[in-house]
Design an enzyme around this catalytic site. Structure first.
Site, short mmCIF file in Angstrom:
data_model
loop_
_atom_site.label_atom_id
_atom_site.label_comp_id
_atom_site.label_asym_id
_atom_site.label_seq_id
_atom_site.Cartn_x
_atom_site.Cartn_y
_atom_site.Cartn_z
CG ASP A 17 -1.99 -1.11 1.17
OD1 ASP A 17 -1.95 -1.92 0.22
OD2 ASP A 17 -2.82 -1.18 2.09
CE LYS A 114 -3.93 -4.38 1.28
NZ LYS A 114 -4.73 -3.32 1.96
CB CYS A 158 -2.18 -2.86 5.17
SG CYS A 158 -3.90 -2.33 5.07
C1 VGL Z 1 -4.65 0.72 5.67
C2 VGL Z 1 -6.26 1.55 7.06
C3 VGL Z 1 -7.22 1.42 6.08
C4 VGL Z 1 -3.22 0.35 5.46
C5 VGL Z 1 -5.60 0.56 4.67
O1 VGL Z 1 -2.76 0.26 4.30
O2 VGL Z 1 -2.51 0.12 6.49
N1 VGL Z 1 -4.99 1.21 6.85
N2 VGL Z 1 -6.87 0.92 4.88
#
Ligand code: VGL
Ligand code: ZN
Length: 210
Positions: A17, A114, A158
């Site tokens: 991410d 995802k 994540c």
């Molecule tokens: C994430 C919160 C919501 C992350 C993704 O990538 O850690 N955190 N969506």
């Protein structure tokens, strides 16, 4: 500190991410999130196998506070699959915020998305919050991968959830701490390291990689 030798056949780098919305100024900014980019670029040359994950939510996603009247970001609610933190709208499919940071240069990486089901979140790259497999574990196993090195954002959400699910799927797992940054809300970072350690997730720094 011990040096860790990368095996080009059986090790993979999993880059979690590293998207604009998690950068300073983004919709769900992770403090100093941009600092991971040069560290990850430098690491990537050690790996023949690399995978990016992208948080990839439809507009109106269930994890967004805006989808729940009266709720504010960072409050929690209970959903059929358990507790859900409510986030600002982030990583909406097709938006600039969902794009990878432009400074990443890892041409050989594949990617997986995802969190794209409207009613289910997925911090983990392996399993959605309701337990549905994303198929990533099978695809890594099919390529002969045995050990995974995790980098990216956010350490305590994540990255941690992905690393722990990878252990549950019997991969060797190491998190490269200086190639990650955390949200760190209500002790979430300390808890994440504790939970990871209990599952034998290794904790290393990038200078240990050879
Ligand atoms: C994430 C919160 C919501 C992350 C993704 O990538 O850690 N955190 N969506
Ligand atoms: Zn998300």
């Amino acid at each position: 500190m011990d040096t860790i030798k990368i095996c080009r056949e059986t090790d993979a780098l999993v880059i979690v991410d590293v998207q604009n919305d998690f950068m300073p100024g983004g919709a769900l900014a992770v403090p100093r999130g941009d600092e991971v980019v040069p560290v990850i670029n430098a690491l990537a040359g050690h790996f023949d196998n690399a995978v990016f994950t992208k948080d990839w939510h439809p507009a109106g996603h269930i994890s967004f506070a805006s989808s729940h009247p009266g709720k504010k970001p960072f409050e929690t609610i209970t959903l059929p699959y358990g507790e859900q933190v409510l986030w600002p709208d982030h990583c909406v499919q097709g938006t600039k915020g969902a794009e990878l940071h432009v400074g990443l240069s890892i041409p050989h990486a594949r990617f997986i998305q995802k969190g794209y089901h409207p009613y289910t979140d997925s911090y983990s790259a392996f399993k959605e919050a309701d337990g549905t497999s994303t198929g990533l574990g099978d695809s890594l196993r099919a390529r002969g991968i045995k050990r995974l090195f995790f980098v990216g954002l956010a350490t305590d959400y994540c990255v941690a959830w992905s690393a722990m699910d990878a252990r549950r799927e019997r991969f060797g797992v190491l998190v490269i701490e200086d190639a990650c940054r955390a949200i760190d809300m209500n002790g979430s970072l300390a808890k994440a390291w504790q939970d990871m350690s209990a599952l034998q997730v290794g904790r290393i720094i990038s200078s240990q990689i050879a």
